[in-house]
Design a protein around this motif. Structure first.
Motif, PDB file in Angstrom:
ATOM      1  N   GLU A   1      -9.639  -1.241  -4.705  1.00 12.93           N
ATOM      2  CA  GLU A   1      -8.218  -1.085  -5.061  1.00 12.93           C
ATOM      3  C   GLU A   1      -7.618  -2.429  -5.478  1.00 12.93           C
ATOM      4  O   GLU A   1      -6.907  -2.531  -6.463  1.00 12.93           O
TER       5      GLU A   1
ATOM      6  N   PHE B   1      -4.350   3.099   0.498  1.00 15.14           N
ATOM      7  CA  PHE B   1      -4.926   2.715   1.799  1.00 15.14           C
ATOM      8  C   PHE B   1      -5.114   3.964   2.675  1.00 15.14           C
ATOM      9  O   PHE B   1      -5.153   3.890   3.889  1.00 15.14           O
TER      10      PHE B   1
ATOM     11  N   ILE C   1     -10.501  -0.363  -0.131  1.00 11.42           N
ATOM     12  CA  ILE C   1      -9.364  -1.273  -0.354  1.00 11.42           C
ATOM     13  C   ILE C   1      -9.760  -2.463  -1.240  1.00 11.42           C
ATOM     14  O   ILE C   1      -8.937  -2.969  -2.005  1.00 11.42           O
TER      15      ILE C   1
ATOM     16  N   THR D   1       0.841  -1.214   0.000  1.00  8.91           N
ATOM     17  CA  THR D   1       0.000   0.000   0.000  1.00  8.91           C
ATOM     18  C   THR D   1       0.873   1.259   0.000  1.00  8.91           C
ATOM     19  O   THR D   1       2.102   1.180   0.046  1.00  8.91           O
TER      20      THR D   1
END
Ligand code: PLP
Length: 425
Positions: A180, A171, A177, A144
């Motif tokens: 992502e 993050f 997330i 991250t």
């Protein structure tokens, strides 16, 4: 920046309950009986048994202060071992320290006993995970944008040596997330290594998020590692519930264990497909001089060489100490203080960088400093002039005020008063 006078946080006032904006705080809490009672005996007792808490100590996310009983356990076992390191009466006692500790960790944190390896730091665990694959040029890893260097440098090293490509997931507080991961995982991705709790913005990966990530990654045969340096005893931690493949933790932060202690958790189903890179005596169950060997069929195959048994005894004592207080009581108290800190800092008109929602907030509490003040300067002034220990993090005007259960509402308020005073100058 002008320095204001040194304050003594503890003497006299720190543990006296203050008249606070309870109504406002209660809005953040789901618990209608929410009340911080600083005079409770268990808090006073715990605080008195941790020497470092004579100061305002908000640096547990860096290194945790150990209670006296932990230091005594280490010292006692060091002396005991030295009475006769090969004497059977002594080796018998010393030899149970590691199995007992593995068992204790597995019971406390939701794994099987044979899924735990004892390490010396989180970084050691991260290295076991990062070297668990036969990497090839073009393979990818996802980390991250909120990492400690410990979860960056090992990947840089693999990148330099094997051409592994590193991609970053966002993050930051408030990002999605799962989205992502879905956007950035691809056919080249072989490992995802992300924080359970970020040292940088305090964001906790929730159990639900972790389950979803594990689900996505398992289907694609991508390994899933969590950096848990800031996890155990800061937020609820149960290895199986998070469903990751590997989890690297340490004893020397929130658990308040001796420095140089850690644990690496490895899901038993993937032990045999986990490449072993560093090894030696104690990793094997059989061997001969012709090249034949068998590894121990447990995560302790990652342990090798002569080890600091006395410090592991101290780690075990740290777990006992926390359990004697009550892990859920500790976690609830951290959360109460964090709610108070959020309220106190935002009531002054300033911004909190960490998440404020129930399952994402943690004791790793990060504030934005007023007037674009410099985090390093404020950290240094607090340290040198006020015996108050905080930490700068990546954002230049961010400051981490890590809150453990032994901290008090009054010292949080006083520290914020000082920071606000500094930032006005
Ligand atoms: C998120 C995170 N990972 C890893 C580390 C490194 O921990 P250790 O010193 O136990 O290797 C830290 C230390 O602060 C950390 O915060």
């Amino acid at each position: 920046m002008t320095v204001i006078s040194r304050r003594n946080f503890i003497k006299g006032s720190a543990l006296i309950p203050m008249i606070s904006p309870m109504a406002a705080i209660a809005r953040l809490s789901n618990d209608n009986n929410y009340k911080i009672d600083e005079t409770k005996a268990w808090i006073l007792k715990a605080r008195n048994s941790i020497p470092t808490t004579k100061d305002a100590f908000f640096q547990t996310a860096g290194i945790g202060p150990s209670p006296k009983s932990v230091m005594e356990a280490v010292s006692e076992k060091m002396h005991f071992q030295n009475e006769g390191p090969v004497n059977p009466q002594i080796t018998e006692v010393m030899s149970v320290i590691e199995p007992n500790l593995r068992k204790h960790l597995s019971e406390a944190f939701g794994s099987h006993e044979n899924e735990v390896a004892l390490t010396h730091s989180t970084s050691e665990g991260i290295n076991i995970a990062s070297w668990s694959i036969n990497w090839e040029k073009g393979d990818e890893v996802l980390i991250t944008n909120q990492e400690h260097p410990a979860n960056i440098i090992p990947w840089y090293s693999l990148s330099t040596r094997f051409g592994v490509k590193i991609n970053r997931l966002n993050f930051a507080t408030g990002t999605d997330i799962i989205d992502e991961i879905q956007k950035k995982v691809n056919n080249k991705t072989r490992m995802v290594s992300i924080p359970h709790v970020s040292r940088n913005n305090g964001r906790t990966l929730t159990r639900e998020e972790s389950e979803q990530i594990a689900n996505i990654l398992r289907k694609r045969n991508v390994r899933y590692h969590l950096d848990g340096a800031q996890g155990p005893l800061c937020v609820p931690f149960n290895f199986h519930e998070l469903e990751c493949d590997y989890y690297s933790a340490c004893g020397h932060k929130w658990i308040l264990g001796p420095k140089g202690t850690g644990a690496f958790f490895c899901r038993k189903e993937i032990l045999d497909s986990t490449r072993l890179t560093w090894t030696g005596s104690h990793s094997h169950s059989t061997m001969d001089q012709k090249g034949n060997y068998e590894l121990i069929p447990e995560a302790r195959r990652f342990e090798f060489g002569t080890r600091g048994l006395a410090t592991f005894a101290g780690f075990d004592e740290a777990l006992n100490w926390n359990e004697s207080i009550g892990i859920s009581r500790i976690l609830k108290r951290i959360d109460d203080l964090v709610i108070y800190a959020i309220q106190n800092w935002t009531n002054r008109g300033f911004k909190v960088i960490s998440p404020t929602s129930k399952n994402q907030r943690s004791g790793v509490f990060v504030i934005q400093l007023p007037n674009e003040s410099n985090g390093w300067e404020i950290y240094n002034s607090l340290r040198v002039n006020e015996s108050t220990f905080t930490s700068p993090v990546d954002g230049p005007n961010h400051l981490r005020v890590a809150i453990h259960f032994f901290n008090t509402q009054n010292e949080i308020k006083k520290t914020f008063d000082i920071i606000e005073g500094y930032c006005k100058k």
